[in-house]
Scaffold this motif. Sequence first.
Motif, PDB file in Angstrom:
ATOM      1  N   LEU A   1       0.835  -1.216   0.000  1.00  0.00           N
ATOM      2  CA  LEU A   1       0.000   0.000   0.000  1.00  0.00           C
ATOM      3  C   LEU A   1       0.867   1.263   0.000  1.00  0.00           C
ATOM      4  O   LEU A   1       0.586   2.234   0.683  1.00  0.00           O
TER       5      LEU A   1
ATOM      6  N   GLY B   1       1.732   4.814   5.229  1.00  0.00           N
ATOM      7  CA  GLY B   1       2.635   5.114   6.344  1.00  0.00           C
ATOM      8  C   GLY B   1       4.072   4.873   5.989  1.00  0.00           C
ATOM      9  O   GLY B   1       4.392   4.447   4.874  1.00  0.00           O
TER      10      GLY B   1
ATOM     11  N   GLY C   1      -0.174   8.034   8.602  1.00  0.00           N
ATOM     12  CA  GLY C   1       1.169   8.128   9.164  1.00  0.00           C
ATOM     13  C   GLY C   1       2.088   8.914   8.226  1.00  0.00           C
ATOM     14  O   GLY C   1       1.765  10.018   7.790  1.00  0.00           O
TER      15      GLY C   1
ATOM     16  N   PRO D   1       4.238  10.394  15.330  1.00  0.00           N
ATOM     17  CA  PRO D   1       4.704  10.767  13.996  1.00  0.00           C
ATOM     18  C   PRO D   1       6.082  11.416  14.111  1.00  0.00           C
ATOM     19  O   PRO D   1       6.367  12.102  15.093  1.00  0.00           O
TER      20      PRO D   1
HETATM   21  N1  CAA Z   1       4.172  -0.587   6.535  1.00  0.00           N
HETATM   22  C1  CAA Z   1       4.462  -1.769   5.987  1.00  0.00           C
HETATM   23  N2  CAA Z   1       3.549  -2.544   5.356  1.00  0.00           N
HETATM   24  C2  CAA Z   1       2.300  -2.062   5.278  1.00  0.00           C
HETATM   25  C3  CAA Z   1       1.931  -0.819   5.823  1.00  0.00           C
HETATM   26  C4  CAA Z   1       2.937  -0.051   6.462  1.00  0.00           C
HETATM   27  N3  CAA Z   1       2.707   1.167   6.983  1.00  0.00           N
HETATM   28  N4  CAA Z   1       0.595  -0.621   5.597  1.00  0.00           N
HETATM   29  C5  CAA Z   1       0.167  -1.704   4.928  1.00  0.00           C
HETATM   30  N5  CAA Z   1       1.191  -2.592   4.745  1.00  0.00           N
HETATM   31  C6  CAA Z   1       1.148  -3.884   4.084  1.00  0.00           C
HETATM   32  C7  CAA Z   1       0.449  -4.911   4.950  1.00  0.00           C
HETATM   33  O1  CAA Z   1       1.324  -5.424   5.935  1.00  0.00           O
HETATM   34  C8  CAA Z   1       0.025  -5.917   3.931  1.00  0.00           C
HETATM   35  O2  CAA Z   1       1.129  -6.722   3.578  1.00  0.00           O
HETATM   36  P1  CAA Z   1       1.008  -8.346   3.565  1.00  0.00           P
HETATM   37  O3  CAA Z   1       0.022  -8.620   2.458  1.00  0.00           O
HETATM   38  O4  CAA Z   1       2.398  -8.788   3.270  1.00  0.00           O
HETATM   39  O5  CAA Z   1       0.477  -8.719   4.894  1.00  0.00           O
HETATM   40  C9  CAA Z   1      -0.308  -5.076   2.712  1.00  0.00           C
HETATM   41  O6  CAA Z   1       0.340  -3.821   2.910  1.00  0.00           O
HETATM   42  C10 CAA Z   1      -1.807  -4.798   2.583  1.00  0.00           C
HETATM   43  O7  CAA Z   1      -2.253  -4.248   3.834  1.00  0.00           O
HETATM   44  P2  CAA Z   1      -3.551  -4.809   4.611  1.00  0.00           P
HETATM   45  O8  CAA Z   1      -3.745  -6.267   4.342  1.00  0.00           O
HETATM   46  O9  CAA Z   1      -3.419  -4.384   6.051  1.00  0.00           O
HETATM   47  O10 CAA Z   1      -4.703  -3.972   3.870  1.00  0.00           O
HETATM   48  P3  CAA Z   1      -6.133  -3.565   4.449  1.00  0.00           P
HETATM   49  O11 CAA Z   1      -6.883  -2.994   3.303  1.00  0.00           O
HETATM   50  O12 CAA Z   1      -6.730  -4.665   5.229  1.00  0.00           O
HETATM   51  O13 CAA Z   1      -5.817  -2.375   5.532  1.00  0.00           O
HETATM   52  C11 CAA Z   1      -4.768  -0.334   6.273  1.00  0.00           C
HETATM   53  C12 CAA Z   1      -5.324  -1.142   5.079  1.00  0.00           C
HETATM   54  C13 CAA Z   1      -5.923   0.071   7.213  1.00  0.00           C
HETATM   55  C14 CAA Z   1      -4.107   0.936   5.694  1.00  0.00           C
HETATM   56  C15 CAA Z   1      -3.725  -1.166   7.050  1.00  0.00           C
HETATM   57  O14 CAA Z   1      -2.801  -1.727   6.112  1.00  0.00           O
HETATM   58  C16 CAA Z   1      -2.937  -0.408   8.081  1.00  0.00           C
HETATM   59  O15 CAA Z   1      -3.470  -0.118   9.152  1.00  0.00           O
HETATM   60  N6  CAA Z   1      -1.662  -0.096   7.782  1.00  0.00           N
HETATM   61  C17 CAA Z   1      -0.765   0.592   8.728  1.00  0.00           C
HETATM   62  C18 CAA Z   1      -1.123   2.056   8.882  1.00  0.00           C
HETATM   63  C19 CAA Z   1      -0.178   2.723   9.881  1.00  0.00           C
HETATM   64  O16 CAA Z   1      -0.153   2.391  11.052  1.00  0.00           O
HETATM   65  N7  CAA Z   1       0.608   3.699   9.395  1.00  0.00           N
HETATM   66  C20 CAA Z   1       1.561   4.423  10.240  1.00  0.00           C
HETATM   67  C21 CAA Z   1       2.924   3.798  10.131  1.00  0.00           C
HETATM   68  S1  CAA Z   1       4.102   4.487  11.294  1.00  0.00           S
HETATM   69  C22 CAA Z   1       4.654   5.906  10.542  1.00  0.00           C
HETATM   70  O17 CAA Z   1       4.236   6.270   9.471  1.00  0.00           O
HETATM   71  C23 CAA Z   1       5.701   6.659  11.335  1.00  0.00           C
HETATM   72  C24 CAA Z   1       6.049   8.027  10.863  1.00  0.00           C
HETATM   73  O18 CAA Z   1       5.685   9.025  11.466  1.00  0.00           O
HETATM   74  C25 CAA Z   1       6.870   8.278   9.693  1.00  0.00           C
END
Ligand code: CAA
Length: 257
Positions: free
Chosen positions: A25, A64, A107, A138
Amino acid sequence: MTYQTLLVEQAGAVGLVTLNRPEALNAINTQLIDELNQALDGFERDPAIGCVLVTGSAKAFAAGADVKEMATLCFPGTYLDDFLGRWDRVAQRRKPIIAAVAGHALGGGFELALMCDFIIAADSARFGLPEVKLGVIPGAGGVQRLTRLVGRAKAMDMLLSGRSMDAFEAERCGVVARVVPADELLEEAMDSAQRIAAQSRTAVMMLKECVNRVDEGSLAEGLRFERRMFQAVFATPDQKEGMGAFIDKRKAEFGKA
Ligand code: CAA
């Protein structure tokens, strides 16, 4: 130049960058941010480019920073490497950058969009800083930029709970410039980018500097800086052409230097 995590194209005077890690994603890992900076470096240097558009997929602008890459990091390493420090180069670009956002902008994905000059959102877009749910905060400027945009109450509401908002709430509270139907996002954003690229390069870059000053210092300093830039614009041929064209009732033809 070939990229593993981006698609980079040129459409007339617009540089188009599409984040391209569909399997994650568009989660932003080190390679993606480095490649994005390389692509933006190229557009900054290229006199043919007047505006840059950054977009993602229909499902995600970017979900993110890459959690899988970050999960095992420890403090001295993040500090010594200034982890995330390179991201802010996106915000320091001189040419205008528009973010065209559909789907998840979470994120670091939301933070990347906030580093751009403005966001055009599809009606499918969702914005949030859910880091608190991962036990972190963040780190790429999202707290500062979101709070300045929406004010303390809504920033606290979103940051402390990690909740996201839809495109319409984001428009109401000033996070996005406008919301368009998802299937028209790229066309609308490209139209905006082309309009900007057709303006005087000098005037556009001066405007960007002036608007950025609003956040950087006091009102008095910002007003003084803006007035100096306004005075300086009278040294450019584009001012003569733009004002002359208005008076002559014709379309302005700006130089590209
Ligand atoms: N990092 C790494 N991989 C990620 C990701 C992320 N931020 N977000 C999604 N993916 C990956 C998933 O792990 C998944 O991989 P696999 O198929 O290998 O398991 C793939 O993308 C598809 O994701 P989902 O199966 O989870 O898709 P969904 O449609 O069910 O859910 C979502 C979508 C709600 C966006 C969910 O993926 C999610 O909650 N993602 C994380 C969001 C998050 O917490 N972001 C903040 C990150 S921390 C940050 O950004 C710190 C900063 O300040 C810089």
